[in-house]
Each structure stands twice: as structure tokens, then as C-alpha cells.
Design a protein around this motif. Structure first.
Motif, PDB file in Angstrom:
ATOM      1  N   PRO A  25      34.410   4.313  16.863  1.00 43.33           N
ATOM      2  CA  PRO A  25      35.249   4.122  15.678  1.00 43.33           C
ATOM      3  C   PRO A  25      36.525   3.351  15.990  1.00 43.33           C
ATOM      4  CG  PRO A  25      35.565   6.324  16.556  1.00 43.33           C
ATOM      5  CD  PRO A  25      34.464   5.698  17.376  1.00 43.33           C
ATOM      6  N   ALA A  26      37.050   2.658  14.991  1.00 38.60           N
ATOM      7  CA  ALA A  26      38.366   2.022  15.119  1.00 38.60           C
ATOM      8  C   ALA A  26      39.451   3.099  15.102  1.00 38.60           C
ATOM      9  CB  ALA A  26      38.584   1.027  13.994  1.00 38.60           C
ATOM     10  N   VAL A  27      40.601   2.748  15.638  1.00 38.26           N
ATOM     11  CA  VAL A  27      41.708   3.699  15.766  1.00 38.26           C
ATOM     12  C   VAL A  27      42.843   3.267  14.842  1.00 38.26           C
ATOM     13  CG1 VAL A  27      43.508   4.509  17.338  1.00 38.26           C
ATOM     14  CG2 VAL A  27      41.139   4.411  18.103  1.00 38.26           C
ATOM     15  N   SER A  28      43.442   4.225  14.119  1.00 37.55           N
ATOM     16  CA  SER A  28      44.541   3.919  13.191  1.00 37.55           C
ATOM     17  C   SER A  28      45.812   4.713  13.503  1.00 37.55           C
ATOM     18  CB  SER A  28      44.114   4.200  11.746  1.00 37.55           C
ATOM     19  OG  SER A  28      43.027   3.370  11.382  1.00 37.55           O
ATOM     20  N   ALA A  29      45.850   5.337  14.683  1.00 45.09           N
ATOM     21  CA  ALA A  29      47.040   6.081  15.086  1.00 45.09           C
ATOM     22  C   ALA A  29      47.022   6.239  16.598  1.00 45.09           C
ATOM     23  CB  ALA A  29      47.097   7.457  14.413  1.00 45.09           C
ATOM     24  N   GLU A  38      46.811  13.072  15.235  1.00 47.58           N
ATOM     25  CA  GLU A  38      46.070  12.781  14.019  1.00 47.58           C
ATOM     26  C   GLU A  38      44.599  12.660  14.377  1.00 47.58           C
ATOM     27  OE1 GLU A  38      47.421   9.586  11.554  1.00 47.58           O
ATOM     28  OE2 GLU A  38      49.514   9.845  12.191  1.00 47.58           O
ATOM     29  N   SER A  39      43.756  13.149  13.510  1.00 47.58           N
ATOM     30  CA  SER A  39      42.325  13.060  13.759  1.00 47.58           C
ATOM     31  C   SER A  39      41.910  11.594  13.926  1.00 47.58           C
ATOM     32  CB  SER A  39      41.547  13.696  12.609  1.00 47.58           C
ATOM     33  OG  SER A  39      40.158  13.607  12.837  1.00 47.58           O
ATOM     34  N   GLY A  40      41.144  11.307  14.953  1.00 44.38           N
ATOM     35  CA  GLY A  40      40.669   9.955  15.184  1.00 44.38           C
ATOM     36  C   GLY A  40      41.640   9.050  15.899  1.00 44.38           C
ATOM     37  N   CYS A  41      42.718   9.611  16.446  1.00 44.70           N
ATOM     38  CA  CYS A  41      43.751   8.780  17.076  1.00 44.70           C
ATOM     39  C   CYS A  41      43.365   8.425  18.521  1.00 44.70           C
ATOM     40  CB  CYS A  41      45.090   9.506  17.066  1.00 44.70           C
ATOM     41  SG  CYS A  41      45.211  10.857  18.267  1.00 44.70           S
ATOM     42  N   LEU A  42      44.159   7.516  19.090  1.00 43.67           N
ATOM     43  CA  LEU A  42      44.089   7.200  20.511  1.00 43.67           C
ATOM     44  C   LEU A  42      45.114   8.071  21.227  1.00 43.67           C
ATOM     45  CD1 LEU A  42      43.342   5.372  22.994  1.00 43.67           C
ATOM     46  CD2 LEU A  42      45.226   3.885  22.251  1.00 43.67           C
TER      47      LEU A  42
END
Length: 457
Positions: A25-29, A38-42
Motif C-alpha cells: 500500500p501507499a503511505v500517507s503518514a 496512524e493506521s497505514g503509516c510509515l
């Protein structure tokens, strides 16, 4: 933050994606703190003197991080997460922020200085905000962690960025400037803050002037024109000096002090004349306003927009925040930080208040090196000479504040901690009393303000 693919992140940090897969997935945080994700962060594990964020990689991934940068790979790699190996996570975060900053073709303003960086940042953001959608450094995110995280918060709607950068050692402003790469560089002043690490004011000047190394060739340099050391700066950049001296291109005149209500002044440039109303106390506010005039003109704001933006200024946090309590009690909450120059300015504001009594709660000032003893003594002496009725000095170093006040004819008491001092602080905040509360941030004097508000609000 706009989304970045794992491939883009790996390229930006010159890292190796250890377990590549097509559906990553791409990262937005981005986060450096495993407790605040944040969920899905780096997740970027930070390595400090007493901790290593690599020890928390597994927790960060369990709590929702999509992947991580790492200089030390875990023993096992999870197939549902991504791992990008880099030599140094600190440098990788810098490189990531620098690459992300390149997505934005907007003017960047970088600010540094010994005193008033945040005030100047807030003033510039207020003025530019009269025309543009401005992104600014949040809170005190001005170091090697905060600055890259700030830049990674840029979004497509932003039309200008005002970035505050701090330092206490040589090389730090250069390091931060490599990410910011400003179109406009601002140096507010050169004071004694961090002299412990930089040796002298001349050393501080040298460290601050590292901001020039990443200023764009066509960029603008904005300086305090009344600062003796900054006045020695010669550079190839277009330069605007701001101050009361005749040689200043943004010249301050006709300053009128209205106490805690603020000040009015006139700023004259080659382009226009600005009559400004600044809703914050202290004549030093005229310098931040004049710098905002210079930056506003550079970015094409009208006179009306600049005047309106100055009038809309609001102080950030505990920076000369006026707190009005019952029975004419007044707190000057300036406890975010302290050094000799800022304490002097704050005491002068206190002295000009119209309350019947004036008290000062003053604490330790840090990073003053060999100046520590004399600087604290001088602050106590100044309080007495300005007519402050009572000084409460708190902290080991602040014992000399009490000495300075008493030996200059004033009244003072010294306490080791704010908890010990609190009963006396409450007692001194009588009706019709103005009380200044100020110390270095590590003293946590905001707790004193909280206690006083609970007692008298």
C-alpha cells in the motif's frame, strides 16, 4: 501528506526494500513515535542516546504501521508489512522530507534566530494568511525530528510555507536547510541562547548564518537591522534589514506602547508606508511585524492585506499570553522559554502594566555556559530597577536572580521547585496585581499558570 508508494520512499531514502511485493500500500503518514501512530503509516525508528526505536518496530507494526525504515533489520520479516533498510534512519527521514518538499512549487520561508523565532513565524503566517493558504510549523516542531515531519505535512491546498528552524550546535541549521531550501531566509536576532555549546555570540552568528547555504540564488534575506552582529553580515543575496536604524530598508518609527493591549507603529519601505496595530504587548513585536512586511511585499501582498494580517496576529502557546483573572489580577504567561534577551523584554512589558502591584516569577535559564551566574543575577537586578514589587525565583540557577533583586533594593524569595513556591506565588497574586511567569521550558512553569487560573479564574 500526499500518498507515496513504497518504491518512491525507497528511492528517496536510497534504501533497499527487503521484501518487495506488488500489492504494497501507499503511505500517507509518517511517525517516529510508536505510541502515536496512524493506521497505514510509515514508522521511522529514532535512535537516541538512551533508546533505540528499532526495539519498537514490532509494536509499531502490530499497532497498524504499514512498514518501516530500519538500519537494523528484525530477525524475521512479516510478509504483510514492508521493510526498507537504510544506513541511518535520521538521515533517511531528512532525505524523505526533502524529496517530498520537491513536490511543492510554492514559496518557502525559513526562520531562525536566538529569540522570537516562533513569534516571528506566527506573525509571518498571519500576514501571509491574509492572501494565501499558509502552512506553518506546528507548535515547536523545529528540530531534526520536527522539521522533516512538518514538511511531510504539506498538502496540495497550501500556497506558502513558513518553517521555523532551531539549533543549539553548529551544523544544525545547515542540516535543516537542506530539507527546506528556502526562497526567503529570516534571522530574527543573535542572543545568548545556546552560548554554552557555541562558545560566543560570534559563534551563534556563524551557526545561524548557515541558513544562507541553502537559500536559493534568487532568494531574499531578511535581517534584524538593529542587531549589531547581524549588521556585520554581508551576503550575495538581496537583503532587507528591518529595524529603527536609519539604514534599515523596512524602517520602524512612531512606536506607541499600549501596555497589555499591544502596540502601534509605522513601518516604511521603498514601496509603501504601513501603519500597524499589533495586538500583543512589547515594543519588540515591531520587529516581527516589520519582517512580515518585508516578506509580504516580496510575495506580492497589498498594503491592506499586510495591515490586516498584522492586526490578526495571535501569540502561540505561552508566549506573552495575557491571562485576565478575577479582581484585577493579570498573568503575563511567557513561560514557554527564557534567555536574557527575552526575560529583559518580558520584564519591560511587566513594568509598563497599569496594575497597582507587579510581581515576577522567574526560573532557571538554560544553555548559557559561563554567562549563567551573571545572567541570572542581572535579571533579578533588572526586575528591582524596573520597580517590580516582588520577585519569586525558582530553581538552582535562579538563586542568583533573588540575589540580584535583593542587592538592588528589591524584595525576593528563592525556592528550589515550583511546587515549593506555589503557596507564595498564590499569595503574591493579590487583587490588582500583574504577575509575569517566565523560565526555560524545562522548568514547566505552565503548571504554575494552570494552578493560578484554577485558584482565581
Amino acid at each position: 501528506m500526499q500518498p507515496m508508494t513504497v518504491q518512491e520512499i525507497a528511492a528517496a531514502v536510497r534504501g533497499v526494500w527487503k521484501n518487495p511485493r506488488a500489492d504494497a500500500p501507499a503511505v500517507s503518514a509518517v511517525s517516529t513515535d510508536s505510541r502515536k501512530l496512524e493506521s497505514g503509516c510509515l514508522f521511522v525508528p529514532w535512535v537516541g542516546e538512551r533508546f533505540d526505536g528499532h526495539d519498537f518496530i514490532e509494536k509499531a507494526l502490530d499497532d497498524g504501521a504499514a512498514g518501516c525504515l530500519c538500519a537494523r533489520l528484525p530477525a524475521e520479516l512479516r510478509p504483510d508489512k514492508f521493510y526498507i533498510q537504510v544506513p541511518d534512519t535520521r538521515l533517511a527521514l531528512r532525505d524523505l522530507a526533502s524529496a517530498y518538499r520537491d513536490r511543492f512549487a510554492i514559496p518557502f520561508v525559513q526562520i531562525t534566530g536566538s529569540v522570537g523565532k516562533t513569534t516571528t513565524k506566527e506573525m509571518l503566517a498571519s500576514v501571509l494568511g491574509a492572501k494565501l493558504r499558509v502552512y506553518k510549523t506546528p507548535e515547536n516542531f523545529n528540530n531534526d525530528i520536527g522539521t522533516p515531519l512538518t514538511l511531510l505535512g504539506l498538502a496540495p491546498e497550501h500556497q506558502a510555507a513558513v518553517i521555523e528552524t532551531g539549533m543549539n550546535h553548529f551544523g544544525e541549521i545547515r542540516y535543516l536547510g537542506e530539507m527546506v531550501r528556502p526562497d526567503i531566509a529570516v534571522i530574527s536576532n543573535i542572543g545568548d541562547a545556546h552560548v554554552e555549546f557555541l562558545g560566543s555570540r560570534e559563534g551563534i552568528l556563524k551557526a545561524k548564518c548557515e541558513i544562507l547555504e541553502n537559500l536559493k540564488p534568487e532568494g531574499l534575506l531578511v535581517l534584524n537591522g538593529d542587531d549589531a552582529l547581524l549588521d556585520t553580515v554581508q551576503s550575495p543575496f538581496r537583503t532587507v534589514r528591518c529595524g529603527q536604524s536609519e539604514h534599515c530598508q523596512a524602517r520602524i518609527t512612531e512606536i506607541s506602547d499600549h501596555g497589555v493591549e499591544g502596540i502601534t507603529c509605522t513601518v516604511t519601505t521603498e514601496k509603501d508606508v504601513y501603519r500597524l496595530s499589533i495586538p500583543a504587548p512589547g515594543e519588540h513585536m515591531a520587529y516581527s511585524a516589520s519582517m512580515a512586511v518585508a516578506v509580504g511585499e516580496e510575495l506580492g501582498l497589498s498594503r491592506e492585506e499586510i495591515v490586516r494580517g498584522v492586526a490578526a496576529y495571535e501569540p502561540a502557546g505561552s508566549r506573552m499570553r495575557v491571562v485576565r483573572l478575577g479582581s484585577g489580577r493579570l498573568i503575563l504567561d511567557d513561560c514557554y522559554n527564557a534567555n536574557p534577551q527575552s526575560v529583559t523584554a518580558a520584564l519591560e512589558v511587566l513594568a509598563k502594566t497599569e496594575c497597582g502591584r507587579k510581581a515576577a516569577v522567574l526560573g532557571d535559564m538554560g544553555e548559557l555556559g559561563d554567562l549563567t551566574d551573571q545572567a541570572h543575577y542581572n535579571m533579578g537586578a533588572l526586575a528591582a530597577m524596573l520597580g517590580v514589587d516582588f520577585v519569586i525565583a525558582i530553581g538552582e540557577k535562579a538563586a542568583r536572580i533573588a540575589d540580584g533583586a535583593e542587592e538592588s533594593g528589591g524584595s525576593a524569595l528563592h525556592f528550589s521547585t515550583w511546587q515549593e513556591a506555589l503557596p507564595e506565588v498564590r499569595a503574591q497574586l493579590e487583587p490588582d496585581t500583574a504577575m509575569l511567569v517566565k523560565a526555560s521550558h524545562i522548568m514547566h512553569f505552565e503548571r504554575i499558570v494552570e494552578q493560578l487560573r484554577e485558584a482565581y479564574d
